[in-house]
Write an enzyme that holds these catalytic residues in place. Sequence first.
Site, PDB file in Angstrom:
ATOM      1  N   VAL A  66       0.794  -1.295   0.121  1.00  0.00           N
ATOM      2  CA  VAL A  66       0.178  -0.011  -0.194  1.00  0.00           C
ATOM      3  C   VAL A  66       0.870   1.405   0.114  1.00  0.00           C
ATOM      4  CG1 VAL A  66      -2.015  -1.086   1.313  1.00  0.00           C
ATOM      5  CG2 VAL A  66      -0.166  -0.026   2.476  1.00  0.00           C
ATOM      6  N   TYR A 145       3.978   4.381  16.182  1.00  0.00           N
ATOM      7  CA  TYR A 145       2.815   4.094  15.726  1.00  0.00           C
ATOM      8  C   TYR A 145       1.584   5.025  16.031  1.00  0.00           C
ATOM      9  CZ  TYR A 145      -1.277   0.654  16.052  1.00  0.00           C
ATOM     10  OH  TYR A 145      -2.594  -0.012  15.691  1.00  0.00           O
ATOM     11  N   ALA A 147       1.968   8.059  16.445  1.00  0.00           N
ATOM     12  CA  ALA A 147       1.786   9.290  15.480  1.00  0.00           C
ATOM     13  C   ALA A 147       1.171   8.978  14.109  1.00  0.00           C
ATOM     14  CB  ALA A 147       3.436   9.777  15.455  1.00  0.00           C
TER      15      ALA A 147
END
Length: 234
Positions: A66, A145, A147
């Site tokens: 992604v 994480y 953030a």
Amino acid sequence: MLSLQGKRCLITGGSRGIGLAIAKLFASKGAGCLLIGRNQDSLKTAVSSLKQTDGSPPHDQYVLDVSSMNGWRNLMREPRTERVDVLVNAAGISQSSFLFKMPFPELDEILNVNLKGTIIGCQRVIPKMMKQRSATHGGRGASVYAATKAGVIGLTRSIAWEVGRFNIRANVIQPGYIQTDMTKGMDGNGDLAALIPMGRLGLVEEVADAALFLANNSYAHNCVLNIDGGLSAT
């Protein structure tokens, strides 16, 4: 209320956990789901588990990192993404070390998947939705994480302001600790559950129910929905 019957849903992180639970629920409501992930075999297994209802679009899978702009560009050129009614950004990885001990490759991976991947997905899919004047939904959260998840909320709020006039909706689900492969082994002695007011970890199906609500409710826009058993209140 809207209906998912006949809608085409693109779900990142759709091969397992929360993403798969959302896909199963959406499929049961008549949606056609395109599952995005990094493992072909896992995606095939996930797609085979989805219910196919009469008149619903076919389910499919697509291998994609992604965080890859070119990957997203190629995907959106395919006939199967000619129409996307619902986007669920469920792809995500967790953090397993303190910030000052985190190796740079781990830092990059978390930022790339959790934040950059969501940004690129929205960037590539939303213009197509604007042409359709359809609806969208965005999916969900130790330092980096946290953030990335805070960044996703800020991103979603900005998108909500930008695209609302096109009848495109943007929302965030913030799960707490959910029973998935990511959380296995984290609560072996029950200490984690003891921190949660409801005394247990959540189920992926409970997060999927929230996703269904946001996808169906035509006035749900710019929502940040906590599904955490009350953890954020502590």
